[in-house]
Structure formats: structure tokens, C-alpha cells
Write an enzyme that holds these catalytic residues in place. Structure first.
Site, mmCIF file in Angstrom:
data_model
loop_
_atom_site.group_PDB
_atom_site.id
_atom_site.type_symbol
_atom_site.label_atom_id
_atom_site.label_comp_id
_atom_site.label_asym_id
_atom_site.label_seq_id
_atom_site.Cartn_x
_atom_site.Cartn_y
_atom_site.Cartn_z
ATOM 1 N N GLY A 1 -9.721 84.906 29.983
ATOM 2 C CA GLY A 1 -9.453 85.935 28.977
ATOM 3 C C GLY A 1 -10.662 86.185 28.111
ATOM 4 O O GLY A 1 -11.646 85.448 28.177
ATOM 5 N N PRO A 2 -10.591 87.229 27.287
ATOM 6 C CA PRO A 2 -11.719 87.572 26.423
ATOM 7 C C PRO A 2 -11.992 86.471 25.400
ATOM 8 O O PRO A 2 -11.136 85.607 25.181
ATOM 9 C CB PRO A 2 -11.272 88.847 25.706
ATOM 10 C CG PRO A 2 -9.954 89.218 26.267
ATOM 11 C CD PRO A 2 -9.438 88.103 27.083
ATOM 12 N N PRO A 3 -13.166 86.472 24.798
ATOM 13 C CA PRO A 3 -13.499 85.443 23.808
ATOM 14 C C PRO A 3 -12.541 85.487 22.610
ATOM 15 O O PRO A 3 -12.066 86.546 22.245
ATOM 16 C CB PRO A 3 -14.915 85.818 23.344
ATOM 17 C CG PRO A 3 -15.426 86.783 24.342
ATOM 18 C CD PRO A 3 -14.247 87.435 24.982
ATOM 19 N N THR A 7 -9.494 84.338 22.175
ATOM 20 C CA THR A 7 -8.062 84.556 22.331
ATOM 21 C C THR A 7 -7.277 83.260 22.299
ATOM 22 O O THR A 7 -6.072 83.258 22.488
ATOM 23 C CB THR A 7 -7.763 85.280 23.657
ATOM 24 O OG1 THR A 7 -8.547 84.669 24.687
ATOM 25 C CG2 THR A 7 -8.104 86.738 23.552
ATOM 26 N N GLY A 8 -7.963 82.138 22.090
ATOM 27 C CA GLY A 8 -7.239 80.886 21.916
ATOM 28 C C GLY A 8 -7.215 79.994 23.139
ATOM 29 O O GLY A 8 -6.336 79.138 23.264
ATOM 30 N N THR A 67 -9.431 77.620 24.045
ATOM 31 C CA THR A 67 -9.721 76.256 23.616
ATOM 32 C C THR A 67 -8.522 75.660 22.904
ATOM 33 O O THR A 67 -8.139 74.515 23.141
ATOM 34 C CB THR A 67 -10.932 76.251 22.675
ATOM 35 O OG1 THR A 67 -11.964 77.024 23.269
ATOM 36 C CG2 THR A 67 -11.422 74.851 22.419
ATOM 37 N N GLU A 99 -16.113 113.343 8.277
ATOM 38 C CA GLU A 99 -14.936 112.478 8.413
ATOM 39 C C GLU A 99 -13.651 113.289 8.371
ATOM 40 O O GLU A 99 -12.714 113.036 9.139
ATOM 41 C CB GLU A 99 -14.922 111.406 7.319
ATOM 42 C CG GLU A 99 -16.050 110.383 7.415
ATOM 43 C CD GLU A 99 -16.183 109.730 8.772
ATOM 44 O OE1 GLU A 99 -15.171 109.605 9.470
ATOM 45 O OE2 GLU A 99 -17.313 109.366 9.153
ATOM 46 N N ASP A 109 -20.091 108.805 17.742
ATOM 47 C CA ASP A 109 -19.002 109.627 18.289
ATOM 48 C C ASP A 109 -19.357 110.117 19.680
ATOM 49 O O ASP A 109 -18.536 110.096 20.595
ATOM 50 C CB ASP A 109 -18.767 110.851 17.397
ATOM 51 C CG ASP A 109 -18.405 110.460 15.979
ATOM 52 O OD1 ASP A 109 -17.867 109.354 15.801
ATOM 53 O OD2 ASP A 109 -18.673 111.256 15.061
HETATM 54 P P1 ADP Z 1 -11.519 80.940 22.978
HETATM 55 O O1 ADP Z 1 -11.629 79.541 23.430
HETATM 56 O O2 ADP Z 1 -10.526 81.746 23.741
HETATM 57 O O3 ADP Z 1 -12.815 81.672 22.837
HETATM 58 P P2 ADP Z 1 -10.621 79.662 20.581
HETATM 59 O O4 ADP Z 1 -9.472 78.911 21.101
HETATM 60 O O5 ADP Z 1 -11.882 78.915 20.373
HETATM 61 O O6 ADP Z 1 -10.916 80.930 21.507
HETATM 62 O O7 ADP Z 1 -10.188 80.387 19.235
HETATM 63 C C1 ADP Z 1 -11.040 80.500 18.145
HETATM 64 C C2 ADP Z 1 -10.233 80.540 16.877
HETATM 65 O O8 ADP Z 1 -9.479 81.742 16.808
HETATM 66 C C3 ADP Z 1 -9.249 79.425 16.781
HETATM 67 O O9 ADP Z 1 -9.791 78.326 16.124
HETATM 68 C C4 ADP Z 1 -8.103 80.035 15.968
HETATM 69 O O10 ADP Z 1 -8.344 79.891 14.582
HETATM 70 C C5 ADP Z 1 -8.171 81.494 16.307
HETATM 71 N N1 ADP Z 1 -7.213 81.877 17.336
HETATM 72 C C6 ADP Z 1 -7.526 82.429 18.518
HETATM 73 N N2 ADP Z 1 -6.416 82.697 19.229
HETATM 74 C C7 ADP Z 1 -5.376 82.298 18.492
HETATM 75 C C8 ADP Z 1 -3.953 82.320 18.701
HETATM 76 N N3 ADP Z 1 -3.406 82.814 19.824
HETATM 77 N N4 ADP Z 1 -3.175 81.830 17.724
HETATM 78 C C9 ADP Z 1 -3.710 81.347 16.594
HETATM 79 N N5 ADP Z 1 -5.034 81.301 16.343
HETATM 80 C C10 ADP Z 1 -5.872 81.773 17.272
HETATM 81 ZN ZN ZN Z 2 -17.938 110.513 13.313
#
Ligand code: ADP
Ligand code: ZN
Length: 605
Positions: A207-209, A211-212, A214, A429, A505
Site C-alpha cells: 500500500g501507499p506510504p 497507511t499503517g 508498520t 480563485e 491548474d
Molecule cells: P507505513 O508503514 O504504511 O508507511 P506507518 O505504519 O509507519 O505507515 O504509519 C505512520 C504513522 O501514521 C503511524 O505511526 C500512525 O500514527 C499513523 N497511521 C497510519 N495509518 C494509521 C491507521 N490506519 N490508524 C491509525 N494511525 C495510523
Molecule cells: Zn488556480
């Protein structure tokens, strides 16, 4: 969980120490050894001291005379001057003739200290390293003195109370569901073993950076109450070929000892990229990858070691990694939808003090496209803003303002626009907002502002969708393009000239128009033929053209026509609403920020 980091000392550290020792030797020990504290004097002093019988011993060399005072506490030296009776006079002064006060710095000693010793030290270190490396590579690997070549996997010591749990990770229910099974397995592998079911050895979180991913991996360990090893793929790739592979070996050795446990490899694409057999390819990376594959094949199923790996570039991974028995399960961790965003906001809002009646749904709607990390950041920025304004807790306005900070950067307090510029920005705007409002199927305008931002934006118009959008119709996309062109159209109508303010734009409009033709099959000429492929779905989504040069030329022509048509449409809308355009722009010019309701009120008045 408390994190224990193994200290890591890079190779350069040891060489640094060696160099420092050599430097110190040269700077201090050598002069001291050679001459102790020798005071330089003139020949007159020497003569006078001889006269006064103040000299203890003397050593006459071919280019200098070294002598001491009577009680031999101080050594002097002076140059040699033509002085025929010197020896006699010294003899009369009852001095001791010595060979020993200072040995002339022998060339052999100098050579030894400045060249041979340093080289010996360097060679010594080099040999030590080579020996250790080969030891590792041949699978020996006893415990190492400095812990070099040990994997840096950080160990999260078991701790059930303060570990991250599934409840801390919000809005990724599907991912949590597929990981729950792993937790159950780690709790009690016997149930699975009895029936003969095999757990996957490796699970890929994609998934994208932010998104949780880790967090999820940690939560699995937290829920199952097992140790958690984590290492980033980029940490494997070291200065020396072979180090990465030895780290992989170490990591798995540690993990097997601690089983059941979770091993988390972040950014696995750093080592797991496709091996394309290019000449001069990255040897170190390939060796590391091969080692990882070997290790994964090596331990039997149900060994209790589960490997979670995260990547945001799944398409660049080597196929060998994805084979059965390796990372054969893939868990998507996508950007959160509206409901997910709301939940994530709530989870993080619990960590700060907030007003009781914050409308999280509205904040979540405004933050469309934000990742979990962005949302955590929004809450934090909101709390910071509350402190700046002297409030005891964060309120709705704090959160809304911090979305703008996250999207557009901080307000640039000292940017001074001329009145003319400010008026142009206001028209620009309002142009966007008016075109959006006058089309059906456009997201409502939430806010218009012409306060410059640190990101470089001189103003912006925020549109907020009511709910979740999964599909966009062709008409909606076209309206989007029209909205983007509305800013420039308004400038042209009001001032008869155009500015650089529309560059972003233009970029956006072109990107959408191109995607309509090359990817969404929304072109009459080409129909449902993909002319472009997306390289990296999760990182910016840059594309590669996959068509002939002639087709490319046709695509370009169509993009131009498409944007032009929408520009004409926007222009027409603004001409038809010329008086509203003027009124709203004047109002925005004075107020600098107007919200959606105010905008609609003036528009419908
Ligand atoms: P990834 O590993 O996908 O790049 P991380 O798990 O390191 O992302 O997430 C970085 C921070 O973003 C976490 O420490 C948390 O604070 C927040 N975060 C990201 N996703 C979530 C989620 N689904 N729920 C709660 N906090 C999240
Ligand atoms: Zn504009």
C-alpha cells in the site's frame, strides 16, 4: 513495547579510530620521545652560561649543540657557530661531555613512527575485517567482538500492556481481518498443526506510504504477545558485498531462537527488486535477496516464525519472492476511505485534548486522499495551533486549519502582494469556484482563500465531496477540467491578460485529460485501448507510454482539444455570470477568506 537497539558501528568508525591514534602518536608522542621539552636559545646564552659555569652536560652534534643547566632539569639547544676554543672553555667550566642527552632523531625511528606503524595498524584492521567476513560467509560466525555484521533487527521485548494493538490501527478492517488468522495461529499453533493447515511463511503488506503497514505488523505482534523483529530493507544493503547476506542469516537465526515471533521487513523492495541480469547490476542486493530466499525455504512450515514485509512498489518485486512458500499472501493496505479517515482521526484525537463536539466526519471529508500518517499529523497540527492560540483543547477550527497546513503549507504572514496581484488572485480563485458551482455534478465549494501559503500557492479553492467517491463519470471528469481552467478564464475576462498563476491548474488539467484518453478509454478515436501503463500505483503513479510515435501525436492533439473545449465552457459560464464574478471577487479581495455558505449566499442572492 520497549525497543532495544543493537548498537551499530559502521566500518568507517574503526578506521576513524585508527587514524586518530596515528594522528595522536605523530602529534604528541613523537616529539616527546625525540626531544622532551627542549628550549631553544641563542649562542650568546650558551657562551654566557659556559662563562658562569652554569652548564651541566653538553652534547655537540654536527648541526646543533644540546646542553643542560647545572642540575640537569632543563635541556637547551642552540646552533653551531664557528668557535675554535669552545671545547677548552667547556672543559674549564667543568661540564660533562655526553652522547646521551638526546639521541639524534634517527632516520629509522622516524620512518618507523610515521610510516611503518600506521601502515601496520591499517593492515591489521583490514585483515581482521576480512577474516571476520569470510568467517561469516562460510557460515561459521561465532559471536563477534564488536557485533559487526550482526543484523540490526530491533527486538521488541514482549509487553502486553503498552504494545500497539489492532484497536490502535483504524480504517483498515480488511487487512486486520486477514491478519487476525496469523494472531490466532501464533497464540496456538497446535490447532493448525493438528488439522494439517499450513500458515504462510511470508505476508506482503502492500500500500501507499503512511497507511499503517508498520503499525499493523506491530499490532500483530502485540495481539499475539510475541517478540517483534523489525528491519528495513535498505539496512541490508551495506558497504561490503556479503554483509547484507550475513545480516539476513543472523536475523533468521535470532528469530528462530525466539519463535514464535514476527519478523518485519520494511521497504522490502530495496532488496527484493527484480533481478534483471543487467551487467554491473547490484551484486550486494542480489546476494542479499538470494540469502533471504534460501532462509525462507530453509525453515519448515509451522516453525512459528511469520515474516511480514511492507512495500509500496509491489510491481517491482522479484517474482521469486512471490512464489508459494515465500511471500505468497498479499494484504492490501489502501488509503482510508471516508469512514476510515473518520475512525483514524478519532483514534488519534484520543491522544490529545479536544473539544467534545468536533465534527470528525466533516474533517474527514475535507481531508480526502489523506493517509493515516497525514491524519495523525492533522490532529497534531491542530493541537499545536490550539496551544499557539492559548486554548486548553483543540477545537473544530484548529483541525480545519491544520488540514490546510498539511495540504498547502503554513500561511505566509509576510508575503506582500501588490493590490493588483491580490485582485488577480481573487478573480482567479472565484473563477474556479464559480465554474465548479455552476456545473452539475461538481463537489460543493467549501472555502476560498487568497492568503499566500508557504507551499507557494497564492490562494486556493477547496471543494469537498459529500461522501465517498469510487467512480467518476466522464462528465464529472470533464467538469473537473473545466473547474481547473476556470481560474485562467476569469483572469482573461476581468483583465484581458493572463498570468503565471495558472501553472499548477494547467498541469492538473492536462494530466486528467491525458488519463481520460490513454487509460480510461474516454476517447472516441481510440476507444478502450490502453495507451499508457501506470508504473507505480502507490507512489505518484507515473506512467509509461505504450504506443507508436504517430499515435502519440494523435493523443497530444486530442488532449489539446479536450482541454480547450473545457476552457471554452468555463469561459462561457463566467461570461454568463459576469456580475457575480465581479461581486464575489471584490468580496474575496476584501475578506481574503470566505467559506462555502457565504459563497453560496452571494451567488444565490
Ligand atoms: P507505513 O508503514 O504504511 O508507511 P506507518 O505504519 O509507519 O505507515 O504509519 C505512520 C504513522 O501514521 C503511524 O505511526 C500512525 O500514527 C499513523 N497511521 C497510519 N495509518 C494509521 C491507521 N490506519 N490508524 C491509525 N494511525 C495510523
Ligand atoms: Zn488556480
Amino acid at each position: 513495547m520497549d525497543e532495544i537497539k543493537t548498537p551499530k558501528k559502521p566500518l568507517i568508525f574503526y578506521y576513524g579510530i585508527a587514524l586518530l591514534i596515528i594522528f595522536l602518536l605523530n602529534a604528541f608522542a613523537m616529539p616527546w620521545l625525540m626531544e622532551r621539552q627542549v628550549k631553544e636559545t641563542d649562542y650568546g646564552t650558551f657562551m654566557r652560561m659556559t662563562e658562569n659555569k652554569e652548564i651541566g652536560s653538553v652534547q655537540i652534534q654536527h648541526n646543533q649543540i644540546i646542553f643542560t643547566n647545572k642540575d640537569e632539569t632543563q635541556i637547551f639547544k642552540t646552533g653551531v657557530v664557528e668557535d675554535p676554543n669552545r671545547t677548552e672553555r667547556l672543559y674549564d667550566a667543568e661540564v660533562t661531555f655526553s652522547q646521551e642527552i638526546i639521541k639524534e632523531a634517527s632516520p629509522i625511528m622516524t620512518l618507523l613512527f610515521t610510516w611503518i606503524l600506521p601502515m601496520a595498524i591499517m593492515i591489521g584492521i583490514g585483515r581482521y575485517m576480512t577474516r571476520k567476513l569470510t568467517e561469516r560467509a562460510s557460515g561459521g560466525g561465532s559471536s563477534m567482538m564488536f557485533g559487526m555484521g550482526k543484523s540490526n533487527a530491533k527486538v521488541y521485548v514482549k509487553s502486553s500492556s503498552d504494545g500497539i494493538r489492532f484497536t490502535d490501527v483504524a480504517g483498515v478492517d480488511e487487512a486486520k481481518e486477514s491478519l487476525t488468522e496469523i494472531v490466532d495461529y501464533l497464540h496456538d499453533p497446535s490447532i493448525f498443526q493438528e488439522i494439517g493447515a499450513k500458515m504462510p511463511k511470508g505476508i506482503l503488506l502492500v500500500g501507499p506510504p503512511g497507511t499503517g503497514k508498520t503499525m499493523l505488523a506491530k499490532a500483530v505482534a502485540g495481539e499475539a504477545n510475541v517478540p517483534f523483529f523489525s528491519i528495513s530493507g535498505s539496512e541490508f544493503v551495506e558497504m561490503f558485498v556479503g554483509m547484507g547476506a550475513s545480516k539476513v542469516r543472523d536475523l533468521f537465526k535470532q528469530a528462530k531462537e525466539k519463535s514464535p515471533c514476527i519478523v518485519f521487513i520494511d521497504e522490502i523492495d530495496a532488496i527484493g527488486q527484480k533481478r534483471d541480469g543487467r551487467i554491473g547490476g547490484n551484486d550486494e542486493r542480489e546476494q542479499t535477496l538470494n540469502q533471504l530466499l534460501t532462509e525462507m525455504d530453509g525453515f519448515e512450515e509451522n516453525a512459528g516464525v511469520i515474516i511480514l514485509a511492507a512495500t509500496n512498489r509491489p510491481d517491482s518485486l522479484d517474482q521469486a519472492l512471490l512464489r508459494p512458500g515465500r511471500f505468497d499472501r498479499r494484504v492490501p493496505v489502501e488509503l482510508p476511505d471516508l469512514k476510515g479517515r473518520e475512525e483514524i482521526l478519532k483514534v488519534h484525537a484520543k491522544k490529545v485534548r479536544t473539544d467534545a463536539n468536533i465534527d470528525f466526519n466533516k474533517v474527514a471529508r475535507m481531508a480526502s486522499g489523506a493517509s493515516g500518517a497525514d491524519l495523525a499529523n492533522i490532529i497534531n497540527e491542530g493541537a499545536l495551533r490550539a496551544v499557539r492560540d492559548g486554548r486548553k483543547f483543540a477545537i473544530q477550527a484548529d483541525l480545519e486549519a491544520s488540514i490546510e497546513v498539511v495540504i498547502a503549507g503554513y500561511e505566509k504572514k509576510n508575503a506582500i502582494l501588490s493590490d493588483k496581484e491580490k485582485l488577480i488572485v481573487a478573480y482567479h480563485e472565484v473563477g474556479h469556484a464559480l465554474v465548479a458551482a455552476k456545473q452539475t455534478n461538481s463537489a460543493p465549494v467549501e472555502k476560498i482563500t487568497i492568503v499566500p501559503r508557504t507551499s507557494g500557492a497564492l490562494g486556493y479553492t477547496m471543494q469537498v465531496d459529500e461522501g465517498n467517491r469510487y467512480l467518476l463519470s466522464q462528465e464529472e471528469i470533464e467538469n473537473k477540467i473545466a473547474t481547473y481552467t476556470g481560474g485562467r478564464a476569469a483572469e482573461e475576462i476581468a483583465f484581458g491578460s493572463v498570468t503565471t498563476g495558472a501553472s499548477n491548474d494547467i498541469e492538473q488539467a492536462t494530466k486528467i485529460a491525458r488519463a481520460m484518453i490513454t487509460r480510461y478509454g474516454m476517447s472516441k478515436n481510440f476507444g478502450m485501448v490502453a495507451m499508457e501503463t501506470v508504473n507505480n500505483q502507490y507512489l505518484g503513479g507515473d506512467t509509461t507510454l505504450a504506443c507508436s510515435a504517430e499515435t502519440q501525436a494523435l493523443i497530444d492533439k486530442e488532449v489539446v482539444t479536450l482541454v480547450k473545449t473545457q476552457y471554452d465552457k468555463a469561459y462561457q459560464i463566467l461570461i454568463e455570470n459576469r456580475s457575480k464574478l465581479d461581486e464575489l471577487s471584490k468580496h474575496l479581495y476584501e475578506e481574503e477568506t470566505i467559506n462555502g455558505e457565504e459563497f453560496m449566499r452571494i451567488l444565490e442572492a
